[in-house]
Motif scaffolding. Structure first.
Motif, short mmCIF file in Angstrom:
data_model
loop_
_atom_site.label_atom_id
_atom_site.label_comp_id
_atom_site.label_asym_id
_atom_site.label_seq_id
_atom_site.Cartn_x
_atom_site.Cartn_y
_atom_site.Cartn_z
N MET A 194 -11.95 38.45 60.96
CA MET A 194 -12.46 39.09 59.95
C MET A 194 -11.17 39.20 58.67
SD MET A 194 -14.25 42.79 59.79
CE MET A 194 -12.78 43.77 60.46
N LEU A 195 -11.66 39.12 57.59
CA LEU A 195 -10.56 39.37 56.35
C LEU A 195 -10.53 40.94 56.39
CD1 LEU A 195 -8.97 38.67 54.05
CD2 LEU A 195 -11.12 38.80 52.62
N THR A 196 -9.18 41.46 56.48
CA THR A 196 -9.12 42.81 56.49
C THR A 196 -8.38 43.13 55.16
OG1 THR A 196 -6.99 42.64 57.57
CG2 THR A 196 -8.77 43.08 58.88
N ARG A 197 -7.52 42.48 54.44
CA ARG A 197 -6.92 42.73 53.11
C ARG A 197 -6.47 41.40 52.31
NH1 ARG A 197 -3.30 46.91 51.83
NH2 ARG A 197 -3.57 47.75 53.97
N LEU A 198 -6.86 41.59 50.97
CA LEU A 198 -6.51 40.71 50.04
C LEU A 198 -5.83 41.21 48.92
CD1 LEU A 198 -7.13 37.88 48.93
CD2 LEU A 198 -9.18 38.74 47.84
N SER A 199 -4.59 40.57 48.81
CA SER A 199 -3.70 41.14 47.73
C SER A 199 -3.44 39.73 46.54
CB SER A 199 -2.30 41.27 48.35
OG SER A 199 -1.38 41.64 47.39
N ILE A 200 -3.50 40.36 45.54
CA ILE A 200 -3.51 39.74 44.11
C ILE A 200 -2.52 40.05 43.31
CG2 ILE A 200 -4.90 38.34 42.70
CD1 ILE A 200 -7.44 38.84 44.10
N ARG A 201 -1.64 39.01 42.91
CA ARG A 201 -0.54 39.53 41.96
C ARG A 201 -0.60 38.40 40.64
NH1 ARG A 201 4.75 39.22 40.91
NH2 ARG A 201 5.17 38.41 42.81
N ASP A 202 -0.85 38.72 39.35
CA ASP A 202 -0.81 37.45 38.34
C ASP A 202 -1.50 36.38 38.33
OD1 ASP A 202 1.36 39.56 37.01
OD2 ASP A 202 2.87 38.52 38.26
N PHE A 203 -2.57 36.72 38.90
CA PHE A 203 -3.61 35.42 38.95
C PHE A 203 -4.70 35.58 38.02
CE2 PHE A 203 -7.22 33.18 41.09
CZ PHE A 203 -6.72 32.05 41.25
N ALA A 204 -4.67 34.56 37.21
CA ALA A 204 -5.63 34.61 36.04
C ALA A 204 -5.45 36.05 35.19
CB ALA A 204 -7.16 34.44 36.45
N VAL A 205 -6.51 36.68 35.08
CA VAL A 205 -6.47 38.10 34.39
C VAL A 205 -6.25 39.25 35.28
CG1 VAL A 205 -7.88 37.11 32.32
CG2 VAL A 205 -8.86 38.14 34.30
N VAL A 206 -5.98 38.99 36.53
CA VAL A 206 -5.69 40.05 37.56
C VAL A 206 -4.05 40.22 37.46
CG1 VAL A 206 -6.14 40.79 39.76
CG2 VAL A 206 -7.73 39.64 38.92
N ALA A 207 -3.73 41.25 37.03
CA ALA A 207 -2.16 41.57 37.27
C ALA A 207 -1.86 42.08 38.34
CB ALA A 207 -1.93 42.77 36.33
N GLN A 208 -2.54 43.01 39.21
CA GLN A 208 -2.25 43.33 40.33
C GLN A 208 -3.82 44.19 41.02
OE1 GLN A 208 0.64 43.38 41.92
NE2 GLN A 208 -0.19 44.12 43.99
N ALA A 209 -3.98 43.63 42.54
CA ALA A 209 -5.05 44.06 43.12
C ALA A 209 -4.77 44.19 44.54
CB ALA A 209 -6.30 43.36 42.61
N GLU A 210 -5.33 45.15 45.21
CA GLU A 210 -5.27 45.19 46.56
C GLU A 210 -6.62 45.74 46.94
OE1 GLU A 210 -2.78 44.75 48.97
OE2 GLU A 210 -0.99 44.41 47.10
N LEU A 211 -7.11 44.64 48.04
CA LEU A 211 -8.65 45.03 48.45
C LEU A 211 -8.48 44.96 49.88
CD1 LEU A 211 -8.68 43.17 45.89
CD2 LEU A 211 -11.16 43.13 46.19
N GLU A 212 -9.18 46.19 50.37
CA GLU A 212 -9.43 46.22 52.03
C GLU A 212 -10.74 45.93 52.17
OE1 GLU A 212 -7.75 49.82 53.61
OE2 GLU A 212 -5.52 49.23 52.75
N PHE A 213 -10.92 45.21 53.42
CA PHE A 213 -12.42 45.05 53.70
C PHE A 213 -12.59 45.48 55.37
CE2 PHE A 213 -10.87 41.95 50.46
CZ PHE A 213 -12.26 41.96 49.63
N GLY A 214 -13.94 45.83 55.36
CA GLY A 214 -14.42 45.82 56.76
C GLY A 214 -15.49 45.06 57.31
N PRO A 215 -16.01 45.56 58.29
CA PRO A 215 -17.29 44.54 58.48
C PRO A 215 -18.32 44.85 57.94
CG PRO A 215 -16.92 46.45 60.20
CD PRO A 215 -15.94 46.56 59.17
N GLY A 216 -19.27 43.83 58.13
CA GLY A 216 -20.62 44.20 57.35
C GLY A 216 -20.79 43.34 55.98
#
Length: 552
Positions: free
Chosen positions: A1-23
């Motif tokens: 299961m994906l728990t965390r996605l970190s994005i930096r300087d991708f397309a128009v996203v400068a910085q994003a930290e996403l946490e995911f749970g079940p469901g």
């Protein structure tokens, strides 16, 4: 299961930290805000090709990482262990993309190839975007989906194994037959072997032959040298006689100088060595003889070796190995006729095994095709395609040899409207229909693939109202057994989520940037109200949003 996605300087996203749970987690936002960029980022992390244009303007590189919990991914755990990339149960994928187009990938902090990254990611994430939906139109993929639904890996393995065995036996038989008349080949090999065996060809024998040739060719000079040395060392006035006189003189004077005894001991040792040298020299001289006949025989053998080397197109030192190879082939042909007979029987048996295995696979596929067709037809009705139908046709393949995939291929047929005959999916399905059929297939086959995380990119395109609510319900039901991420612009689908992210964009210093925010309960009401009523959120829209959430 994906728990965390970190994005930096991708397309128009400068910085994003996403946490995911079940469901079911839904991702919403205004049109053009960059919702699908999250799917693109995850796809890039899973091995998709990266374009340098995906690096945010002004940045040197984009960097993305994802962390996964592996409790529900035994296949991924096994893969990491086999690749020696496991790290105490952790799983982190990381990838960078430079502005010049170069990229690198890591698994658990260790550099890997893009192929390795994609292989592992395929066990973790299944992305249903436009590309995946287009894959539904490819017949091999349709056959694979049917086999996944049927759950008959043992039957598939039996068909593949028997087909592989038949092919290997057939290739061995063809190789034997390609040699032509076995009797003629045996006679030719025996002739070649006889002439090679008539001449000593081992490296040691060739070295001795060469040394013997040098001795006989230089016999006169060797005899003269030996005779001269014998006369110089062993005659009455030779070195040995003079050495004895010298020792006697020293021994008489040694009483006056004790160190002369040491000199005498050394000369005694030299005398012993000189005697041994004379003895060996005499034996060498006795062995030497001017024998033109022996020299001629040695030269004949050397010429024979050179002729054999030219004939067989190898160097002289390789003749022995070539002789042994011919002997091995001759031995292998000794029972060629019997082997051909056995191969004929084995090929027939392998063909019979394949036919039996393929028949069992065909029967299982027919049963699964009927069940899959009924299941997806029912789901199509729930997803706004009432009256339509889904069938799985099994068409015989045209191969005239045992096929490792069986005797038939699946073709998905669909009738989108009542009264229309079913036609191949690739010819009739629109983008929105493909999205819903893709969802229906995933619901019908849920729990049968390895990936624990399913990602849907705008699976609700082109629908609304009750159909959108049905799609949301199916996605939420799918989230009961799998982790589901869905990019949506339908409020009914968004309300079905267990969690929700909102993507927005704004200009900062003249550069457009996207932001991703996790929504709490109040934030979800506002976002779904916006999706229902537009930019001006009214009390009625909030009430409707609250009702949608309560219903979900």
């Amino acid at each position: 299961m994906l728990t965390r996605l970190s994005i930096r300087d991708f397309a128009v996203v400068a910085q994003a930290e996403l946490e995911f749970g079940p469901g079911l987690t839904v991702i919403s936002g205004e049109t053009g805000a960059g919702k699908s960029l999250l799917v693109d980022a995850l796809g890039f992390l899973c091995g998709a090709r990266g374009d340098a244009g995906a690096v945010r303007h002004g940045a040197e590189r984009a960097e993305l990482s994802a962390e996964f919990a592996l409790d529900d991914c035994p296949a991924a755990v096994a893969w990491l262990a086999e690749a020696e990339l496991d790290d105490a149960g952790a799983c982190q994928l990381r990838r960078t993309l430079r502005a010049d187009g170069g990229s690198r990938a890591w698994i658990n902090g260790r550099s890997v190839t893009l192929a390795q990254l994609a292989e592992l990611a395929g066990l973790l994430v299944d992305i249903h975007g436009q590309h995946a939906q287009q894959a539904l139109l490819v017949r091999p993929q349709q056959t694979r989906l049917l086999d996944d639904f049927a759950r008959h890996p043992a039957l598939l393995a039996a068909v593949a194994d028997s087909a592989g065995r038949w092919k290997a036996l057939q290739q061995e038989r063809d190789a034997l037959l390609a040699r032509g008349d076995v009797g003629e080949r045996q006679a030719w090999l025996q002739h070649q072997l006889d002439e090679l065996q008539a001449q000593p060809l081992e490296p040691a024998a060739l070295a001795e032959l060469d040394a013997s040739h040098r001795r006989h060719a230089h016999a006169a000079a060797l005899i003269a040298a030996c005779d001269g040395a014998l006369d110089a060392l062993g005659g009455d006035d030779a070195l040995t006689h003079r050495l004895q006189h010298l020792r006697g003189d020293l021994q008489r004077e040694s009483d006056h100088e004790p160190r002369l005894a040491e000199v005498d001991a050394m000369l005694d040792s030299a005398a012993i060595q000189l005697d041994e040298a004379l003895a060996l020299l005499q034996r060498i001289r006795d062995d030497l003889d001017l024998d033109p006949a022996a020299l001629a025989e040695i030269e004949r053998q050397l010429v024979r070796v050179q002729d054999l080397a030219r004939k067989h197109r190898v160097s002289p030192d390789k003749l022995a190995a070539h002789r042994d190879a011919l002997a091995a082939e001759l031995e292998s042909l000794a029972d060629a006729d019997l082997r051909l007979q056995r191969l004929g029987r084995d090929i027939a048996a392998a063909l019979s095994d394949w036919q039996a295995a393929a028949a069992a696979l065909s029967a299982s596929r027919r049963t699964a095709a009927d069940a899959l067709g009924r299941t997806i037809t029912a789901l199509m009705g729930e997803l706004g395609m009432a009256g339509g139908g889904f069938d799985v046709a099994l068409e015989p393949n045209t191969a005239d040899t045992p096929d490792p995939l069986g005797r038939e291929r699946a073709e998905f047929l669909v009738s989108a409207n009542p009264g229309q005959p079913p036609r191949p999916l690739r010819k009739v399905a629109s983008g929105g229909e493909l999205s819903r059929i893709s969802l229906a297939i995933e619901v019908a086959t849920q729990g049968q693939d390895a990936a624990a995380t399913l990602v849907f990119d705008e699976v609700d395109a082109g629908i609304g109202g009750a159909v959108a609510a049905a799609v949301g319900a199916k996605l939420r039901a799918l989230g009961a057994t799998r982790q589901v991420l869905c990019v949506t612009h339908q409020p009914q689908v968004a309300a079905a989520g267990h969690a929700q992210y909102r993507v927005s964009k704004a200009a900062k210093d003249g550069i457009t940037q996207s932001a991703v925010v996790a929504l709490d309960a109040a934030g979800r009401i506002d976002e779904i109200a916006r999706m229902l009523g537009g930019a001006d959120v009214s009390k009625e829209a909030r009430a409707a949003a609250r009702k949608l959430l309560e219903s979900a």
